[in-house]
Design a protein around this motif. Structure first.
Motif, PDB file in Angstrom:
ATOM      1  N   LYS A 139       0.836  -1.210   0.000  1.00 56.64           N
ATOM      2  CA  LYS A 139       0.000   0.000   0.000  1.00 56.64           C
ATOM      3  C   LYS A 139       0.868   1.257   0.000  1.00 56.64           C
ATOM      4  O   LYS A 139       0.646   2.194  -0.780  1.00 56.64           O
ATOM      5  N   ILE A 140       1.851   1.287   0.900  1.00 53.51           N
ATOM      6  CA  ILE A 140       2.721   2.462   0.996  1.00 53.51           C
ATOM      7  C   ILE A 140       3.485   2.688  -0.304  1.00 53.51           C
ATOM      8  O   ILE A 140       3.718   3.825  -0.732  1.00 53.51           O
ATOM      9  N   ARG A 141       3.894   1.583  -0.951  1.00 54.34           N
ATOM     10  CA  ARG A 141       4.655   1.699  -2.194  1.00 54.34           C
ATOM     11  C   ARG A 141       3.754   1.838  -3.414  1.00 54.34           C
ATOM     12  O   ARG A 141       4.234   2.087  -4.516  1.00 54.34           O
ATOM     13  N   LEU A 163      -3.898   9.367   2.628  1.00 60.38           N
ATOM     14  CA  LEU A 163      -4.941   8.959   3.585  1.00 60.38           C
ATOM     15  C   LEU A 163      -6.350   9.108   3.014  1.00 60.38           C
ATOM     16  O   LEU A 163      -7.318   9.310   3.756  1.00 60.38           O
ATOM     17  N   THR A 164      -6.486   8.987   1.687  1.00 63.56           N
ATOM     18  CA  THR A 164      -7.809   9.174   1.060  1.00 63.56           C
ATOM     19  C   THR A 164      -8.373   7.893   0.453  1.00 63.56           C
ATOM     20  O   THR A 164      -9.473   7.923  -0.114  1.00 63.56           O
ATOM     21  N   CYS A 165      -7.653   6.773   0.550  1.00 66.47           N
ATOM     22  CA  CYS A 165      -8.108   5.552  -0.132  1.00 66.47           C
ATOM     23  C   CYS A 165      -9.473   5.072   0.361  1.00 66.47           C
ATOM     24  O   CYS A 165     -10.267   4.548  -0.416  1.00 66.47           O
ATOM     25  N   THR A 168      -7.692   4.804   7.525  1.00 66.10           N
ATOM     26  CA  THR A 168      -6.455   4.601   6.774  1.00 66.10           C
ATOM     27  C   THR A 168      -5.252   4.582   7.700  1.00 66.10           C
ATOM     28  O   THR A 168      -4.354   3.735   7.560  1.00 66.10           O
ATOM     29  N   LEU A 169      -5.198   5.507   8.664  1.00 62.74           N
ATOM     30  CA  LEU A 169      -4.102   5.513   9.631  1.00 62.74           C
ATOM     31  C   LEU A 169      -4.099   4.237  10.465  1.00 62.74           C
ATOM     32  O   LEU A 169      -3.032   3.654  10.733  1.00 62.74           O
TER      33      LEU A 169
END
Length: 568
Positions: A225-227, A235-237, A267-268
Motif C-alpha cells: 500500500k505504501i509503495r 490517507l484518502t483511499c 487509513t491511519l
C-alpha cells in the motif's frame, strides 16, 4: 459427639485438647485435580499449546470446508467437462508444452492428482475431490482432532484443484490456504486421532511458522500500500474503497458515506495494524498475545465491511498461534474430564518433572520439525527479498507447491466502479430501435439498482469476482466472457446456475447477447434515488462487446476446443 477425623493420625496434644472441648481448625484435605489449595478451579499455566492446536485445527478445517464447498458448487460450471475454461483443455496444453508426455516436469509445473485420473469424466473427478475434502474437513471441524495423513490429504486435494483452476483460482488466498494447510500437516501426530495426543506436544517450530506467516501477510499488505497507490499516502483511499471493492455488502454502503475524518482514521489505523503491529510477534509473550488479538479484531472488521471471500477468516488462523493455553482457556468448558481439565493435569505432571520417555518416534518427529524449519527458512529468502524490494510483487509463489508465498491486498484502489452488464434480446434484429434488451443478474455483483448488496462472506462467487476484474479490461483479455455469452444464447442450465436471474427462463433462448459497460455509484442515504429504493445509480459508458448470435461463435468455440453448447 464424635467428629470426622482427618485421614492421617494427628499428634497426641491436639487430641487431648479436643477431648477437653477445645476445638481447633480442621486439617485441610489435599486439593483435588484441577483445583488450587483454596478449592477454586485452577488456572492453566502459560507456555503450553494443547488447546491452541485444537483451535488452529478447527479454524483451518472450517476454511477448508468453505473452500471445498465453493469448489463442489462451482467447479463443474467453471472448469468441468463443459465449463467456461475446461481443465481438460488446460491439462492437455500443459502436456503438449512438455512434448506430449506426463513427465516429472509436467507434474512439477501443475501438481495435481488429476494427472492420474481418467479425463473423460472430469466433472466426476472434480466432484470426487471436493466431496472428499468436505468429508475430511467436516470430521476435523467437529472433532477437533486430526493426524498428518488427514491434513496432508486436505492439502493435496485442494492443491490439485488450485493448479487446474486457472484464472478462477488465481486469488491470493488460494496460495495462503495452501501454505497454512501445509504447516497444519506438522501440527499433528502421524496416525493418532486424539484432541490431546500426549506423545505429540504442539511443535514450537510449527507455531513460529504460523507467526512468521501472519507477520508476512500483514507486513506485505502494508508495504504494498505504501509503495503503491498515492491515496494510501494521502490517507484518502478509504473515500473510495467501500464503493469500488469487488463485492460490497450492505454495511459498506453506509460506511462509504462516513465523514471524511473517519476515513482518515481508518487509513491511519490500517497502516498501524499492517506496518507496526506485525513486529509485536517478536517482542515476548504479552506483546505476541496483543498482536494476535489486534489482528483478529482487524479481520473481523474487514469481514463485516465487505465480501472478501474466506480471506479474512483464513488470516485469523495463523493469528491463533499467538495464544497459549492460558490465554485460550476461557473458550473451553471447565469440569472433571473435559479438555481443559486434561491439559491442567498434563501441566501438573510436567511441573512435577514427569516427562514422556524418549522414543524413536519422538526423535524422528523432532528431526522432521527441524527439517520443516530449515525448509521454510530457505523458501523465505526470495519472499524476504521481495518484501525489501521497492518493486514488491504481491500474491505470488516461487515454487509450484506454494509452501511459502508473497502476499498483499489493495495495493491500488480504483476510484470509479465500472460493471459489465450482460443483456439478451429475442428480437431478430439486434440493431432495431424497438429491440428489448433484458439484463441478466449475477448472484452478488451489482446489477439491478434496487437490489440490496449481498452478505455472503466467507462464501465466494468466483464468477462475480472475475466480472469485477473484467470491467477494468476488454473482452479480448477475458475470452471466457464470450464463452459465457455463448452459453447464455443456448440457455445452458449449467452456466445459468452461476447467475441469480435468467430473464429468458421458461421461454426460448435469446437470439442475441451483448455486454454493456456502466459506471456505478452508491446512492446517497436520504436522497432521491434512495427514496425510490435504489442502492445504486449508474451511467452507461458504451458497449463492452457487440451483439453476438449463436452462429457468430461457432468458429470461436472450435478454435479454442470449447464444447459447443446445444440450445435448450
Amino acid at each position: 459427639m464424635r467428629s470426622d477425623g482427618p485421614a492421617m493420625a494427628a499428634p497426641e496434644d491436639p487430641l487431648r485438647k479436643r477431648k477437653a472441648g477445645v476445638v481447633g481448625p480442621a486439617p485441610e484435605s489435599p486439593p483435588g485435580p484441577g483445583r488450587d489449595p483454596a478449592g477454586c478451579p485452577a488456572r492453566l499455566r502459560a507456555g503450553t499449546f494443547w488447546l491452541t492446536r485444537i483451535m488452529l485445527l478447527k479454524a483451518l478445517a472450517f476454511v477448508y470446508f468453505v473452500a471445498f464447498l465453493v469448489a463442489f458448487h462451482q467447479n463443474k460450471q467453471l472448469i468441468g467437462d463443459t465449463g467456461l475454461l475446461p481443465c481438460r483443455v488446460y491439462l492437455r496444453s500443459v502436456q503438449q508444452h512438455f512434448r506430449g508426455q506426463v513427465s516429472w516436469e509436467t507434474v512439477s509445473y501443475a501438481p495435481t492428482v488429476l494427472w492420474l485420473l481418467d479425463w473423460s469424466h472430469m466433472d466426476f473427478n472434480l466432484d470426487a475431490l471436493a466431496l472428499l475434502g468436505l468429508g475430511i474437513s467436516s470430521f476435523i471441524l467437529v472433532s477437533g482432532c486430526a493426524n498428518m495423513v488427514l491434513m496432508a490429504a486436505l492439502w493435496v486435494l485442494y492443491m490439485s484443484l488450485v493448479n487446474v483452476g486457472q484464472i478462477w483460482y488465481s486469488f491470493g488466498w488460494e496460495s495462503q490456504l495452501l501454505e497454512t494447510g501445509f504447516l497444519g500437516i506438522f501440527l499433528c501426530p502421524l496416525w493418532t486421532l486424539s484432541p490431546l495426543p500426549r506423545g505429540t506436544p504442539t511443535s514450537r517450530i510449527v507455531l513460529w511458522g504460523y507467526r512468521w506467516l501472519i507477520f508476512r501477510i500483514m507486513l506485505g499488505a502494508g508495504l504494498i500500500k505504501i509503495r503503491g497507490d498515492q491515496c494510501w499516502r494521502d490517507l484518502t483511499c478509504m473515500d473510495f474503497h467501500y464503493e469500488t471493492q469487488p463485492v460490497p455488502n450492505p454495511v459498506a454502503y453506509f460506511l462509504h458515506h462516513s465523514p471524511w475524518w473517519f476515513h482518515r482514521f481508518e487509513t491511519l489505523s490500517n497502516h498501524f495494524l499492517e506496518l507496526v503491529v506485525p513486529f509485536f510477534v517478536f517482542l515476548g509473550r504479552q506483546m505476541c498475545i496483543l498482536h494476535g488479538a489486534l489482528q483478529i479484531l482487524f479481520q473481523m472488521v474487514l469481514i463485516i465491511s465487505g465480501n472478501l471471500s474466506f480471506l479474512n477468516w483464513l488470516t485469523i488462523v495463523p493469528s491463533l498461534a499467538c495464544f497459549d493455553d492460558a490465554t485460550l482457556g476461557f473458550l473451553f468448558p471447565s469440569g472433571p474430564g473435559c479438555l481443559k481439565d486434561q491439559v491442567l493435569r498434563m501441566q501438573e505432571e510436567e511441573a512435577r518433572g514427569a516427562r514422556a520417555p524418549r522414543t524413536h518416534g519422538s526423535v524422528a518427529r523432532h528431526t522432521v520439525n527441524l527439517a520443516l524449519g530449515v525448509l521454510v527458512a530457505w523458501l523465505s529468502v526470495p519472499v524476504v527479498l521481495n518484501l525489501l524490494s521497492p518493486r514488491q510483487v504481491m500474491n505470488s509463489s516461487f515454487n509450484p507447491l506454494r509452501i511459502v508465498n508473497t502476499y498483499g491486498a489493495f495495493g491500488s484502489i480504483t476510484k470509479e466502479r465500472t460493471e459489465v452488464i450482460l443483456q439478451g434480446t429475442a428480437s431478430p434484429n439486434a440493431s432495431a430501435p424497438d429491440a428489448k434488451w433484458e439484463d441478466y443478474e449475477f448472484k452478488c455483483k451489482p446489477g439491478d439498482l434496487k437490489r440490496r448488496p449481498c452478505l455472503i462472506s466467507p462464501y465466494h462467487h468466483r464468477l462475480d469476482w472475475l466480472m469485477w476484474f473484467a470491467a477494468f479490461q476488454t473482452y479480448e483479455h477475458n475470452e471466457w466472457i464470450i464463452h459465457l455469452a455463448g452459453k447464455l444464447l443456448a440457455n445452458d442450465a449449467q452456466a445459468l446456475s452461476l447467475l441469480a436471474l435468467n430473464p429468458f427462463a421458461g421461454r426460448a433462448p435469446p437470439r442475441w447477447v451483448r455486454g454493456e459497460h456502466y459506471r456505478y455509484k452508491f446512492s446517497r442515504p436520504g436522497g432521491t434515488h434512495a427514496a425510490e429504493g435504489k442502492w445504486w445509480i449508474r451511467k452507461r459508458l458504451g458497449p463492452y462487446f457487440p451483439p453476438l448470435s449463436f452462429q457468430d461463435l461457432k468458429g470461436y468455440f472450435r478454435s479454442r476446443e470449447w464444447p459447443y453448447p446445444k440450445p435448450e
